[in-house]
Each structure stands twice: as C-alpha cells, then as structure tokens.
Design a protein around this motif. Structure first.
Motif, mmCIF file in Angstrom:
data_model
loop_
_atom_site.group_PDB
_atom_site.id
_atom_site.type_symbol
_atom_site.label_atom_id
_atom_site.label_comp_id
_atom_site.label_asym_id
_atom_site.label_seq_id
_atom_site.Cartn_x
_atom_site.Cartn_y
_atom_site.Cartn_z
ATOM 1 N N ILE A 53 10.713 -14.437 -20.917
ATOM 2 C CA ILE A 53 9.855 -15.359 -20.557
ATOM 3 C C ILE A 53 10.038 -15.744 -18.953
ATOM 4 C CG2 ILE A 53 8.629 -17.790 -20.806
ATOM 5 C CD1 ILE A 53 9.961 -17.475 -23.755
ATOM 6 N N TYR A 54 8.876 -15.572 -18.156
ATOM 7 C CA TYR A 54 8.974 -15.876 -16.733
ATOM 8 C C TYR A 54 8.340 -17.268 -16.605
ATOM 9 C CZ TYR A 54 10.661 -11.066 -15.298
ATOM 10 O OH TYR A 54 11.249 -10.097 -15.164
ATOM 11 N N ASP A 55 8.786 -18.090 -16.055
ATOM 12 C CA ASP A 55 8.421 -19.667 -16.246
ATOM 13 C C ASP A 55 8.044 -19.919 -14.732
ATOM 14 O OD1 ASP A 55 8.440 -21.263 -18.306
ATOM 15 O OD2 ASP A 55 10.625 -21.518 -18.513
ATOM 16 N N ARG A 107 5.101 -14.432 -21.111
ATOM 17 C CA ARG A 107 6.061 -13.588 -22.239
ATOM 18 C C ARG A 107 6.121 -11.984 -21.678
ATOM 19 N NH1 ARG A 107 8.219 -15.216 -27.408
ATOM 20 N NH2 ARG A 107 8.109 -17.658 -27.254
ATOM 21 N N ALA A 108 6.633 -11.808 -20.812
ATOM 22 C CA ALA A 108 6.688 -10.369 -20.042
ATOM 23 C C ALA A 108 7.247 -9.480 -21.184
ATOM 24 C CB ALA A 108 7.441 -10.090 -18.958
ATOM 25 N N VAL A 109 8.271 -9.784 -22.207
ATOM 26 C CA VAL A 109 8.583 -9.095 -23.305
ATOM 27 C C VAL A 109 8.856 -10.005 -24.276
ATOM 28 C CG1 VAL A 109 10.730 -7.820 -24.219
ATOM 29 C CG2 VAL A 109 10.070 -7.524 -21.774
ATOM 30 N N PRO A 140 -0.795 -0.862 -20.666
ATOM 31 C CA PRO A 140 -1.411 -1.274 -19.366
ATOM 32 C C PRO A 140 -0.432 -2.021 -18.382
ATOM 33 C CG PRO A 140 -2.211 -2.262 -21.361
ATOM 34 C CD PRO A 140 -1.093 -1.590 -21.791
ATOM 35 N N SER A 141 -1.031 -1.863 -17.133
ATOM 36 C CA SER A 141 -0.410 -2.796 -16.099
ATOM 37 C C SER A 141 0.182 -4.211 -16.605
ATOM 38 C CB SER A 141 -1.236 -2.522 -14.810
ATOM 39 O OG SER A 141 -0.443 -3.487 -14.056
ATOM 40 N N GLY A 142 1.277 -4.443 -16.377
ATOM 41 C CA GLY A 142 1.642 -6.005 -16.465
ATOM 42 C C GLY A 142 2.164 -6.097 -18.350
ATOM 43 N N SER A 143 2.023 -4.942 -18.910
ATOM 44 C CA SER A 143 2.585 -5.137 -20.498
ATOM 45 C C SER A 143 4.020 -5.092 -20.600
ATOM 46 C CB SER A 143 2.135 -3.878 -21.020
ATOM 47 O OG SER A 143 2.408 -2.602 -20.488
ATOM 48 N N GLY A 144 4.609 -5.219 -19.525
ATOM 49 C CA GLY A 144 6.180 -5.213 -19.842
ATOM 50 C C GLY A 144 7.006 -4.063 -19.817
ATOM 51 N N THR A 153 8.288 -2.453 -17.258
ATOM 52 C CA THR A 153 9.733 -2.410 -16.126
ATOM 53 C C THR A 153 10.807 -3.586 -16.532
ATOM 54 O OG1 THR A 153 8.324 -1.770 -14.396
ATOM 55 C CG2 THR A 153 10.069 -2.672 -13.756
ATOM 56 N N THR A 154 10.000 -4.576 -17.267
ATOM 57 C CA THR A 154 10.828 -5.833 -17.460
ATOM 58 C C THR A 154 11.748 -5.257 -18.602
ATOM 59 O OG1 THR A 154 9.119 -7.214 -17.121
ATOM 60 C CG2 THR A 154 10.884 -7.973 -18.256
ATOM 61 N N LEU A 155 11.384 -4.473 -19.674
ATOM 62 C CA LEU A 155 11.903 -4.093 -20.529
ATOM 63 C C LEU A 155 12.967 -3.048 -20.298
ATOM 64 C CD1 LEU A 155 12.610 -3.946 -23.965
ATOM 65 C CD2 LEU A 155 10.755 -2.252 -24.057
ATOM 66 N N THR A 192 5.820 5.189 -17.941
ATOM 67 C CA THR A 192 5.018 5.950 -17.103
ATOM 68 C C THR A 192 3.428 5.486 -17.199
ATOM 69 O OG1 THR A 192 4.248 8.061 -16.749
ATOM 70 C CG2 THR A 192 4.730 7.775 -18.983
ATOM 71 N N HIS A 193 2.629 5.778 -16.546
ATOM 72 C CA HIS A 193 1.084 5.698 -16.585
ATOM 73 C C HIS A 193 0.456 7.355 -16.634
ATOM 74 C CE1 HIS A 193 0.329 1.620 -16.022
ATOM 75 N NE2 HIS A 193 1.168 1.445 -15.116
ATOM 76 N N ASP A 194 1.672 8.321 -16.788
ATOM 77 C CA ASP A 194 1.232 9.356 -16.392
ATOM 78 C C ASP A 194 1.165 10.375 -17.404
ATOM 79 O OD1 ASP A 194 1.049 12.209 -15.311
ATOM 80 O OD2 ASP A 194 2.682 11.920 -14.010
HETATM 81 N N1 LIG Z 1 10.127 -12.001 -11.494
HETATM 82 C C1 LIG Z 1 8.949 -12.156 -12.264
HETATM 83 N N2 LIG Z 1 8.390 -13.335 -12.379
HETATM 84 C C2 LIG Z 1 7.309 -13.807 -12.697
HETATM 85 N N3 LIG Z 1 6.634 -12.971 -13.482
HETATM 86 C C3 LIG Z 1 7.109 -11.706 -13.487
HETATM 87 C C4 LIG Z 1 8.168 -11.433 -12.778
HETATM 88 N N4 LIG Z 1 8.312 -9.975 -12.977
HETATM 89 C C5 LIG Z 1 7.372 -9.468 -14.010
HETATM 90 N N5 LIG Z 1 6.498 -10.647 -14.247
HETATM 91 C C6 LIG Z 1 5.303 -10.589 -15.100
HETATM 92 O O1 LIG Z 1 5.666 -9.974 -16.128
HETATM 93 C C7 LIG Z 1 4.617 -9.169 -16.875
HETATM 94 C C8 LIG Z 1 5.319 -7.995 -17.299
HETATM 95 O O2 LIG Z 1 5.379 -7.127 -16.023
HETATM 96 P P1 LIG Z 1 6.197 -5.800 -15.998
HETATM 97 O O3 LIG Z 1 6.495 -5.353 -14.179
HETATM 98 O O4 LIG Z 1 7.194 -5.580 -16.699
HETATM 99 O O5 LIG Z 1 4.825 -4.966 -16.165
HETATM 100 P P2 LIG Z 1 4.667 -3.232 -16.361
HETATM 101 O O6 LIG Z 1 4.109 -2.771 -17.608
HETATM 102 O O7 LIG Z 1 5.916 -2.764 -15.959
HETATM 103 O O8 LIG Z 1 3.660 -3.336 -15.308
HETATM 104 P P3 LIG Z 1 3.094 -1.787 -14.225
HETATM 105 O O9 LIG Z 1 2.776 -1.057 -15.106
HETATM 106 O O10 LIG Z 1 2.077 -2.575 -13.396
HETATM 107 O O11 LIG Z 1 4.369 -1.502 -13.373
HETATM 108 C C9 LIG Z 1 3.692 -9.337 -15.823
HETATM 109 O O12 LIG Z 1 2.613 -10.522 -16.252
HETATM 110 C C10 LIG Z 1 4.103 -9.661 -14.678
HETATM 111 O O13 LIG Z 1 3.383 -10.513 -13.931
#
Ligand SMILES: Nc1ncnc2c1ncn2[C@@H]1O[C@H](COP(=O)(O)OP(=O)(O)OP(=O)(O)O)[C@@H](O)[C@H]1O
Length: 242
Positions: free
Chosen positions: A19-21, A28-30, A48-52, A54-56, A208-210
């Motif tokens: 959770i990013y606060d 809730r990124a993951v 989709p973009s922002g679905s988490g 990279t965070t995962l 990936t998006h590819d």
């Molecule tokens: N350091 C951070 N601080 C606050 N929110 C963050 C941070 N990093 C990511 N987020 C948020 O967490 C969510 C998941 O981001 P993440 O980068 O994991 O998505 P993604 O699926 O990799 O996106 P993309 O396909 O665009 O790369 C998004 O809503 C993003 O705005």
C-alpha cells in the motif's frame, strides 16, 4: 508440506500486499497476491498501466518492502534478511533486467557482464568462460570491447540480459524487456531468452504490454488493481527436476 518447501519452487508469495500511503488516498498497488513460481517457468505478468506489475516484481526481487505478507525465494523468507544479507542474497540468486538497462557507461560489454561475477568473487578463469559463453549466446562476440554508448538500444538490452544471467541466478526478473525495441530486435532478444530458459533451465518472469512477449510465454498472469485476475497456462509446463 508447505508449498514453498517444494523442491522445485523458486518463488512463493503469501498475502503479498503493498500500500502506498503518500497521496490523497492510499493505493493498494499489490493486493493480497498468492503466487507460486516453479523452476524453469517462462512467465509473464500483464495488465493495464498501474495494475501493479512493476511493484510486484520489485517485491519479489527484494527491492521494495511489502506492507503485508511474505516472499520466499526457494526456502528463504526474504523479510528475515538484514539489509546486507539481502544485497548478498540478490547478488547470488536474482538477475534483473529493467527498462533503463543500467549498464555502467565506462565499462565495456564484457566488463559489464563480468562485473557481477567480480562481486561474487568468482575466479578469473570462471569469469572469462562464462562471459564468452554469454556473449556467444546473445550473438555479440564482435562487440565485447564496446561501451554502452557505442551499442544500439537492442544490443544494450541483450548485454543487460547477459549480465542478469552471468551470476547463474535462480531466476531473472525483467520489467518490460522489449519496450522500445523494433520487431527484429525484440524477436532476437526473446529467442535468446527462450533458448537460455530451455538450455540452462533459467526461470524467467517478465512484465509486459507487448503481445510478442505474451505469445512466447507459457504462463500469463493478469493483474487488475494489484490482484491476480487470471492465471493461464498456455501449454504443459516443462518442470525441470534438479
Ligand atoms: N513510489 C510510489 N508511490 C506512490 N504510488 C506508487 C508508487 N509506485 C507505484 N505507485 C502506484 O502503484 C500503482 C501500481 O504501479 P506499478 O508501477 O506497479 O504499475 P504497472 O502495472 O507496472 O504500470 P505500468 O504498466 O504503467 O508500468 C499505481 O497506481 C502507481 O501510481
């Protein structure tokens, strides 16, 4: 028996949540991810973009701390490691390929690949053997003395893959490895990774998006709002024993 004690299990997560606060409301990124990755998988994370995605990947790679839940790599709960143990653990177990290839500009292709093995204190003979083997695999034997600025984007990407593999990691995490590559270069890079997966049984996890990457993956995990929305096995996985 706990599934993460299974001998072919490379990554196991339970209740994994980030959770990013920082902003106006928490994100809730993951969100409560239970994931099990076996040795030899060639798996992609999509969504989709922002679905988490990279965070995962960052959580699995020990580059970021979960808010809740755990990650095991083999039988190690990485939350129990100290900072310096974690750095050492990453060095020996995980290869990273990220979008900005992070090659060291003053080092040649050969030196960039060798660098991680120097940190691992591998012998000179072993380093040399592995570097030349990898340069052959990625088809860049003629570019060993080129610095990153003298290489195309695709060539830098291939060096980044070779560097990730140099340490003989348990698995490689790749965040959008084909982003910004033309079709021919992306295909070559994917061919290289498939070959290394099949011949060296290296486990790969991509985001990936590819569509070209999704088409080559054997398992496709879709994230929506930080949670696993689907997990498809496209064909029988060849699980490698030993
Ligand atoms: N350091 C951070 N601080 C606050 N929110 C963050 C941070 N990093 C990511 N987020 C948020 O967490 C969510 C998941 O981001 P993440 O980068 O994991 O998505 P993604 O699926 O990799 O996106 P993309 O396909 O665009 O790369 C998004 O809503 C993003 O705005």
């Amino acid at each position: 028996m706990d599934s993460h004690n299974h001998e072919n299990c490379v990554i196991h997560t339970e209740d994994l949540t980030k959770i990013y606060d920082g902003g106006a409301f928490p994100v809730r990124a993951v969100n409560d991810v239970h994931l099990h990755i076996e040795k030899g998988e060639f798996t992609t994370l999509v969504g989709p973009s922002g679905s988490g995605k990279t965070t995962l990947l960052n959580l699995i790679g020990g580059l970021d701390q979960p808010t809740q839940g755990k990650v095991w790599v083999k039988d190690v709960d990485i939350s129990t490691l100290s900072k310096s143990q974690l750095i050492d653990f990453r060095l020996h177990n995980i290869g990273f390929v990220f979008q900005a290839y992070n090659l060291i500009p003053v080092l040649t292709a050969r030196e960039n690949i060798e660098f991680v093995m120097l940190l691992q204190k591998r012998s000179k003979a072993e380093r040399k053997k592995r570097v030349f083997q990898l340069l052959r695999e990625i088809g860049m034997e003629d570019k060993i003395n080129h610095r990153p600025a003298q290489l195309s984007g695709g060539q830098q990407q291939r060096v980044a893959v070779a560097r990730a593999l140099a340490s003989k990691p348990q698995f490689v995490l790749a965040d959008e490895p084909t982003a910004n590559l033309d079709s021919k270069t992306a295909k070559n890079l994917l061919d290289t990774m498939v070959k290394l997966n099949e011949e060296e049984h290296i486990t790969f996890i991509f985001s990936t998006h590819d569509q070209r990457v999704m088409d080559r993956a054997r398992r496709v995990i879709t994230l929506v709002d930080g949670a696993i929305a689907s997990d498809e096995l496209k064909e029988e996985q060849h699980i490698i024993i030993g």
